[in-house]
Design a protein around this motif. Structure first.
Motif, PDB file in Angstrom:
ATOM      1  N   LYS A 154      -2.067  19.135  22.418  1.00 23.11           N
ATOM      2  CA  LYS A 154      -1.623  19.921  21.211  1.00 23.11           C
ATOM      3  C   LYS A 154      -0.323  20.749  21.650  1.00 23.11           C
ATOM      4  O   LYS A 154      -0.795  21.334  22.841  1.00 23.11           O
ATOM      5  CB  LYS A 154      -2.678  20.631  20.449  1.00 23.11           C
ATOM      6  N   VAL A 155       0.631  21.310  20.919  1.00 26.99           N
ATOM      7  CA  VAL A 155       1.577  22.202  21.477  1.00 26.99           C
ATOM      8  C   VAL A 155       0.984  23.639  20.986  1.00 26.99           C
ATOM      9  O   VAL A 155       0.653  23.711  19.756  1.00 26.99           O
ATOM     10  CB  VAL A 155       3.031  22.143  20.747  1.00 26.99           C
ATOM     11  N   LYS A 156       0.903  24.682  21.836  1.00 25.52           N
ATOM     12  CA  LYS A 156       0.008  25.698  21.597  1.00 25.52           C
ATOM     13  C   LYS A 156       1.021  26.562  20.435  1.00 25.52           C
ATOM     14  O   LYS A 156       2.230  26.499  20.565  1.00 25.52           O
ATOM     15  CB  LYS A 156      -0.185  26.554  22.628  1.00 25.52           C
ATOM     16  N   PRO A 157       0.509  27.283  19.830  1.00 26.30           N
ATOM     17  CA  PRO A 157       1.431  28.097  18.690  1.00 26.30           C
ATOM     18  C   PRO A 157       2.230  28.893  19.672  1.00 26.30           C
ATOM     19  O   PRO A 157       1.483  29.341  20.436  1.00 26.30           O
ATOM     20  CB  PRO A 157       0.348  28.692  17.855  1.00 26.30           C
ATOM     21  N   LYS A 158       3.120  29.374  18.893  1.00 28.86           N
ATOM     22  CA  LYS A 158       4.249  30.287  19.604  1.00 28.86           C
ATOM     23  C   LYS A 158       3.446  31.833  20.173  1.00 28.86           C
ATOM     24  O   LYS A 158       2.832  32.132  19.202  1.00 28.86           O
ATOM     25  CB  LYS A 158       5.330  30.611  18.770  1.00 28.86           C
ATOM     26  N   THR A 159       3.803  32.076  21.260  1.00 31.79           N
ATOM     27  CA  THR A 159       2.830  33.305  21.729  1.00 31.79           C
ATOM     28  C   THR A 159       4.026  34.498  21.268  1.00 31.79           C
ATOM     29  O   THR A 159       4.967  34.451  21.301  1.00 31.79           O
ATOM     30  CB  THR A 159       2.738  33.394  23.250  1.00 31.79           C
ATOM     31  N   GLN A 167       2.162  35.302  30.665  1.00 33.95           N
ATOM     32  CA  GLN A 167       1.977  33.975  30.739  1.00 33.95           C
ATOM     33  C   GLN A 167       2.911  33.030  31.394  1.00 33.95           C
ATOM     34  O   GLN A 167       2.895  32.018  31.597  1.00 33.95           O
ATOM     35  CB  GLN A 167       1.871  33.279  29.504  1.00 33.95           C
ATOM     36  N   SER A 184       8.390  24.142  20.208  1.00 34.17           N
ATOM     37  CA  SER A 184       7.579  22.852  19.690  1.00 34.17           C
ATOM     38  C   SER A 184       8.614  22.041  18.904  1.00 34.17           C
ATOM     39  O   SER A 184       8.206  20.889  18.414  1.00 34.17           O
ATOM     40  CB  SER A 184       6.571  23.386  18.483  1.00 34.17           C
TER      41      SER A 184
END
Ligand SMILES: Nc1ncnc2c1ncn2[C@@H]1O[C@H](COP(=O)(O)OP(=O)(O)OP(=O)(O)O)[C@@H](O)[C@H]1O
Ligand SMILES: [Mn+2]
Length: 551
Positions: A154-159, A167, A184
């Protein structure tokens, strides 16, 4: 005085004759010495055959593009001559490659123009068959959109910007790697990442994946910025890295295309073949599985793309120049990593397969399963399945083969292995995330396509003993046996798209012909199963109806 004169003349004649004999002897000796390195290898072969081997290697690409009729003769020299040919490889490989021409070469003679025209016609017909195959409804069965849990990654939601700094990491080798800005949005992602993000519970990549071409293109052409040995396994292989952080598994060429595996070798002593890795990817896609990671062929520069960029000191130590000036290396591994088994460029160009790396194990763990039909790795013992015809009765009762599709998934793999004659399937892997309800990864196909003149019925034992196959697989196999989708022709067409096809066809004609012969055997085995189970309750069990699920 006269006598002295006579004696002087006689001794001059003797001296001159002696000098003449000495010079002649020297010349003769030099000639014999020069020809000695060729004698041990050429001698065991009949003159006609040794010439044919050389001629085939020299003009493999010029021959007829591998698209003529299968040769009526096949090389099955005894083991000693096979070993010799392997030893002679360096000399043979030094011959310059000829560019393969499909579409008529301007410099060609009239005869060649005619045969080129035939080749072009043949190629076009093969390509049309491949297109028709992939257009067929059996390759385009609609699947419901995969739910979130069916995607491997899964692509992580934008930080948030405040979290971002902690990070991020800075590479100290930033100059060789691209400065990446991925998000994404698919267009920002490199093909290898799109491949990773496209893996589902059911397949590695979708049919008609628009990402396949850019992915293959990058594997074949992208700059190699690092090459290190991959640990594990028995044979030499490298992990290559690209500037966009993509990685590929590299396997070098170790055998000529038309060379057959020595009949006296046990399968576990066989070499891995780069063309087998590439051909397995194409065959797996043609069977409609999509379970082999995409692999392409590439001519790699042993010096610039391996020796000069490696940070692997153990690997770097194993480079040397062969007596004919080719650059060779052998790496470190448990088998075949020695000067005798070195892989060599010509003088620096080395054919290899590059398969896209699966997501790192830290992101997507895999589980390795021992094959129930694993071969005995002993020269004297037989495995249980080899002597017990009812072996499958127990397997069918044993998890994970007792539920779901695992058994028919395994049979799919068996069919692939029988077609390409791969005896080396001791284990298979799955992605842990998907539990037991998922496809099997068809990794490590390097020992396939070793023999074309002989089929290996034991590979098909699971199908014979279990008498079960997926309906979709069975229907596609039947399709591939029809002249309009003929398996050998569609494979020839598919393989012609690989970059190494320019050097020489990836599978020789006898290997392509073996595919259709073996396909017939698979279909006959299924028919026999249906016949055997006609009158008992298990009749409908032979064909596992997976198509009802998708209708
Ligand atoms: N495309 C890939 N991406 C990531 N890992 C891979 C890929 N292909 C193979 N591997 C992993 O690398 C390991 C070694 O590869 P492979 O099986 O091809 O080597 P091998 O030397 O032939 O091993 P063996 O001798 O045990 O058959 C495999 O167990 C597999 O997990
Ligand atoms: Mn292997």
């Amino acid at each position: 005085m006269r006598m002295t004169w006579c004696m002087w003349r006689r001794s001059r004649t003797i001296c001159l004759s002696l000098a003449f004999v000495t010079v002649s002897l020297h010349l003769l000796l030099a000639l014999v010495t020069l020809s000695i390195p060729h004698l041990p290898c050429d001698a065991p072969l009949p003159p006609e055959m040794s010439f044919r081997v050389l001629a085939r290697n020299a003009s493999a690409s010029a021959r007829d593009g591998g698209h003529g009729e299968p040769p009526t003769d096949s090389i099955q020299g005894d083991s000693s001559s096979q070993d010799c040919r392997r030893g002679a490889k360096v000399n043979v490989q030094r011959l310059p490659y000829k560019r393969l021409t499909w579409k008529g070469d301007k410099r060609a003679t009239e005869n060649n123009t005619e045969s080129n025209a035939n080749q072009t016609e043949r190629w076009e017909s093969d390509m049309l068959k491949l297109k028709a195959l992939f257009d067929h409804p059996l390759y385009n069965t609609p699947r419901p959109a995969a739910p979130e849990d069916d995607w491997l990654l899964k692509v992580k939601p934008k930080t948030k910007p405040s979290q971002r700094s902690s990070q991020m990491w800075e590479s100290d080798t930033q100059d060789i790697y691209d400065n990446v800005q991925w998000n994404s949005s698919v267009s920002s992602q490199p093909p290898w990442l799109r491949f990773h993000l496209g893996i589902t519970r059911w397949e590695l990549y979708p049919h008609r994946d628009p990402n396949m071409e850019p992915l293959a293109q990058q594997l074949a052409t992208h700059r190699i910025v690092s090459a290190v040995q991959k640990s594990g396994g028995t044979q030499l292989k490298l992990v290559m890295s690209f500037p966009n952080y993509g990685q590929a598994l590299f396997k070098p060429k170790k055998q000529e295309r038309d060379e057959e595996t020595n009949y006296n070798l046990y399968y576990f002593s066989d070499f891995e073949r780069h063309n087998a890795e590439i051909a397995a990817f194409h065959l797996d896609r043609i069977l409609g599985y999509r379970r082999v990671p995409p692999a392409v062929g590439r001519l790699v520069d042993v010096v610039k793309e391996i020796k000069d960029v490696t940070t692997d000191r153990k690997l770097a130590k194993t480079f040397f120049n062969s007596p004919v000036g080719n650059v060779c290396f052998y790496g470190q591994c448990s088998y075949y990593c020695s000067t005798e088994h070195a892989v060599c460029g010509t003088p620096q160009d080395l054919e290899a397969s590059l398969a896209v790396m699966l997501p790192d194990l830290s992101l997507a763990k895999r589980r390795s399963w021992r094959s129930p039909w694993r071969r005995s790795y002993s020269r004297s013992k037989l495995a249980q399945w080899e002597t017990d015809p009812n072996y499958c009765v127990n397997v069918k009762k044993t998890p994970p083969y007792d539920k779901g599709t695992r058994l028919v998934d395994f049979i799919d793999l068996v069919v692939l292995d029988f077609l390409m004659s791969n005896l080396d399937r001791h284990h298979y892997e799955t992605f842990e995330k998907f539990g037991n309800n998922t496809f099997l990864l068809h990794l490590d196909n390097g020992r396939a396509f070793g023999r074309h003149s002989k089929d290996e019925p034991s590979i098909l034992a699971p199908l014979r003993q279990c008498c079960r196959i997926r309906r979709s697989t069975w229907l596609r196999l039947r399709l591939l046996s029809l002249p309009q989708y003929h398996i050998s022709d569609v494979m020839r067409a598919s393989l012609s798209q690989d970059p190494l096809h320019q050097v020489a066809p990836l599978l020789s004609e006898p290997h392509l012909a073996a595919l259709s012969r073996r396909l017939k055997t698979v279909l006959e085995t299924v028919s026999r199963c249906q016949e055997q189970h006609k009158d008992d309750a298990g009749a409908e069990d032979v064909i596992y109806d997976d198509l009802v699920d998708v209708q």
